[in-house]
Design a protein around this motif. Structure first.
Motif, PDB file in Angstrom:
ATOM      1  N   GLU A 118     -16.986  -8.293  -6.256  1.00  0.00           N
ATOM      2  CA  GLU A 118     -16.299  -8.057  -4.997  1.00  0.00           C
ATOM      3  C   GLU A 118     -15.716  -9.356  -4.469  1.00  0.00           C
ATOM      4  O   GLU A 118     -16.300 -10.425  -4.627  1.00  0.00           O
ATOM      5  CB  GLU A 118     -17.264  -7.474  -3.966  1.00  0.00           C
ATOM      6  CG  GLU A 118     -17.772  -6.091  -4.315  1.00  0.00           C
ATOM      7  CD  GLU A 118     -18.712  -5.548  -3.250  1.00  0.00           C
ATOM      8  OE1 GLU A 118     -18.874  -6.235  -2.215  1.00  0.00           O
ATOM      9  OE2 GLU A 118     -19.264  -4.465  -3.451  1.00  0.00           O
ATOM     10  N   GLU A 119     -14.562  -9.253  -3.834  1.00  0.00           N
ATOM     11  CA  GLU A 119     -13.980 -10.419  -3.180  1.00  0.00           C
ATOM     12  C   GLU A 119     -14.845 -10.788  -1.983  1.00  0.00           C
ATOM     13  O   GLU A 119     -15.505  -9.950  -1.394  1.00  0.00           O
ATOM     14  CB  GLU A 119     -12.554 -10.117  -2.735  1.00  0.00           C
ATOM     15  CG  GLU A 119     -11.575  -9.891  -3.880  1.00  0.00           C
ATOM     16  CD  GLU A 119     -11.336 -11.154  -4.701  1.00  0.00           C
ATOM     17  OE1 GLU A 119     -11.562 -12.255  -4.169  1.00  0.00           O
ATOM     18  OE2 GLU A 119     -10.928 -11.033  -5.861  1.00  0.00           O
ATOM     19  N   GLY A 120     -14.821 -12.033  -1.620  1.00  0.00           N
ATOM     20  CA  GLY A 120     -15.615 -12.461  -0.485  1.00  0.00           C
ATOM     21  C   GLY A 120     -16.955 -13.017  -0.912  1.00  0.00           C
ATOM     22  O   GLY A 120     -17.097 -13.590  -1.998  1.00  0.00           O
ATOM     23  N   ASP A 121     -17.959 -12.799  -0.085  1.00  0.00           N
ATOM     24  CA  ASP A 121     -19.267 -13.415  -0.293  1.00  0.00           C
ATOM     25  C   ASP A 121     -20.164 -12.548  -1.166  1.00  0.00           C
ATOM     26  O   ASP A 121     -21.250 -12.127  -0.746  1.00  0.00           O
ATOM     27  CB  ASP A 121     -19.928 -13.675   1.064  1.00  0.00           C
ATOM     28  CG  ASP A 121     -21.163 -14.552   0.938  1.00  0.00           C
ATOM     29  OD1 ASP A 121     -21.233 -15.323  -0.037  1.00  0.00           O
ATOM     30  OD2 ASP A 121     -22.054 -14.450   1.805  1.00  0.00           O
ATOM     31  N   SER A 122     -19.743 -12.265  -2.385  1.00  0.00           N
ATOM     32  CA  SER A 122     -20.555 -11.445  -3.282  1.00  0.00           C
ATOM     33  C   SER A 122     -21.752 -12.227  -3.782  1.00  0.00           C
ATOM     34  O   SER A 122     -21.713 -13.441  -3.938  1.00  0.00           O
ATOM     35  CB  SER A 122     -19.715 -10.955  -4.469  1.00  0.00           C
ATOM     36  OG  SER A 122     -19.228 -12.049  -5.219  1.00  0.00           O
ATOM     37  N   LYS A 123     -22.851 -11.524  -4.043  1.00  0.00           N
ATOM     38  CA  LYS A 123     -24.087 -12.141  -4.504  1.00  0.00           C
ATOM     39  C   LYS A 123     -24.491 -11.650  -5.888  1.00  0.00           C
ATOM     40  O   LYS A 123     -25.544 -12.008  -6.408  1.00  0.00           O
ATOM     41  CB  LYS A 123     -25.217 -11.857  -3.504  1.00  0.00           C
ATOM     42  CG  LYS A 123     -24.927 -12.398  -2.105  1.00  0.00           C
ATOM     43  CD  LYS A 123     -26.009 -12.002  -1.124  1.00  0.00           C
ATOM     44  CE  LYS A 123     -25.651 -12.488   0.277  1.00  0.00           C
ATOM     45  NZ  LYS A 123     -26.663 -12.044   1.283  1.00  0.00           N
ATOM     46  N   GLU A 124     -23.660 -10.806  -6.473  1.00  0.00           N
ATOM     47  CA  GLU A 124     -23.898 -10.313  -7.818  1.00  0.00           C
ATOM     48  C   GLU A 124     -22.571  -9.898  -8.437  1.00  0.00           C
ATOM     49  O   GLU A 124     -21.543  -9.827  -7.753  1.00  0.00           O
ATOM     50  CB  GLU A 124     -24.868  -9.118  -7.809  1.00  0.00           C
ATOM     51  CG  GLU A 124     -24.342  -7.891  -7.088  1.00  0.00           C
ATOM     52  CD  GLU A 124     -25.310  -6.735  -7.131  1.00  0.00           C
ATOM     53  OE1 GLU A 124     -26.478  -6.940  -7.485  1.00  0.00           O
ATOM     54  OE2 GLU A 124     -24.890  -5.606  -6.810  1.00  0.00           O
ATOM     55  N   PHE A 125     -22.571  -9.667  -9.724  1.00  0.00           N
ATOM     56  CA  PHE A 125     -21.363  -9.201 -10.404  1.00  0.00           C
ATOM     57  C   PHE A 125     -21.774  -8.197 -11.465  1.00  0.00           C
ATOM     58  O   PHE A 125     -22.954  -8.059 -11.796  1.00  0.00           O
ATOM     59  CB  PHE A 125     -20.600 -10.371 -11.044  1.00  0.00           C
ATOM     60  CG  PHE A 125     -21.322 -11.039 -12.182  1.00  0.00           C
ATOM     61  CD1 PHE A 125     -21.068 -10.671 -13.503  1.00  0.00           C
ATOM     62  CD2 PHE A 125     -22.260 -12.035 -11.944  1.00  0.00           C
ATOM     63  CE1 PHE A 125     -21.738 -11.284 -14.550  1.00  0.00           C
ATOM     64  CE2 PHE A 125     -22.924 -12.656 -12.983  1.00  0.00           C
ATOM     65  CZ  PHE A 125     -22.668 -12.278 -14.283  1.00  0.00           C
ATOM     66  N   MET A 126     -20.797  -7.488 -11.981  1.00  0.00           N
ATOM     67  CA  MET A 126     -21.036  -6.550 -13.074  1.00  0.00           C
ATOM     68  C   MET A 126     -20.240  -7.014 -14.273  1.00  0.00           C
ATOM     69  O   MET A 126     -19.152  -7.591 -14.135  1.00  0.00           O
ATOM     70  CB  MET A 126     -20.642  -5.127 -12.675  1.00  0.00           C
ATOM     71  CG  MET A 126     -21.393  -4.592 -11.473  1.00  0.00           C
ATOM     72  SD  MET A 126     -21.014  -2.856 -11.118  1.00  0.00           S
ATOM     73  CE  MET A 126     -21.859  -2.046 -12.471  1.00  0.00           C
TER      74      MET A 126
END
Length: 258
Positions: A118-126
């Motif tokens: 996600e754009e912004g302050d994401s704390k994880e990714f897929m």
């Protein structure tokens, strides 16, 4: 999707991961941050790696998609933005995966997977891994080694990450020798590959000289070993072979033998 089983805890410094030699032998251009992603992927794939002999009979039937939290890779909140910038280029960097076909050795060129965050302050990714890539990464056709996840995450540079992976692959031998030119080729892979996907102003400086890298990495791993946070370090000498080539001789130091 990977199963929900928890990875096994092994004796040693933190959690030991089973890493196929295919991963150690794989030529890739990842930097310090992207190497953390690679190790997180290996961590997530542990159920597949442990059962790879059975999987070889049926193959991987579909692409694999899973999420990874930044904090599980030892990334501090202050570094999240910097990490996301490196994460965004991961899908652009090809990897050369060793494989065999009809008893012949080949290098299979792939991109590891597709990254979503996600754009912004994401704390994880897929990340979505191609099923064919997974099949080759988890294969034990070249053997496997064990390494400490916590030691790898504690490494402070790309050089110490890569040298630690090499040490883990030589753990059972107790020692190893290789030409300095081969080590330089391994350590410069990321520098050469990164030129393809980053702006000129962000390109790395020239590769440091190998003796300086070895000295700094040895001190780093020695300190981790002494504090109980690491499982491997090394002693080394560099000698000429009489034909103009410098040879690096490595003696493995393990927490099990201290």
């Amino acid at each position: 999707m990977p199963s929900k089983r928890e990875p096994k805890k092994e004796q040693g410094r933190g959690e030991l991961l089973i890493v196929p030699m295919t991963v150690i032998m794989m030529r890739q251009g990842y930097d310090y941050w992207q190497n953390k992603v690679l190790m997180a992927i290996i961590d997530k794939l542990q159920p597949y790696i442990r059962e790879s002999n059975q999987i070889d009979l049926f193959g991987i039937q579909e692409d694999i998609l899973f999420s990874i939290r930044y904090k599980d890779m030892g990334i501090r909140r202050a570094d999240y933005a910097k990490f996301r910038s490196r994460l965004s280029t991961l899908s652009l960097i090809p990897v050369a995966i060793p494989s065999q076909l009809n008893n012949e050795s080949y290098k299979r060129y792939h991109r590891l997977g597709t990254v979503f965050f996600e754009e912004g302050d994401s704390k994880e990714f897929m990340i979505q891994l191609d099923k064919d890539v997974v099949h080759h990464i988890i294969s034990k056709e070249y053997g496997y080694c064990r390494l400490s996840k916590s030691t790898f995450l504690a490494c402070k540079t790309r050089y110490s990450q890569q040298i630690y992976l090499m040490l883990a692959s030589w753990r059972e031998e107790g020692q190893h020798s290789l030409p300095i030119s081969e080590l330089e080729k391994q350590l410069s892979a990321a520098q050469n590959q990164r030129q393809l996907c980053i702006p000129q102003r962000e390109k790395e400086v020239e590769l440091k000289d190998i003796p300086a890298i070895l000295s700094a990495t040895k001190k780093e791993l020695d300190d981790l070993l002494a504090s109980g946070s690491g499982d491997l370090s090394f002693n080394y000498t560099i000698e000429g072979d009489g034909a103009g080539e410098s040879i690096l001789h490595i003696d493995i130091i393990s927490s099990d033998t201290l």
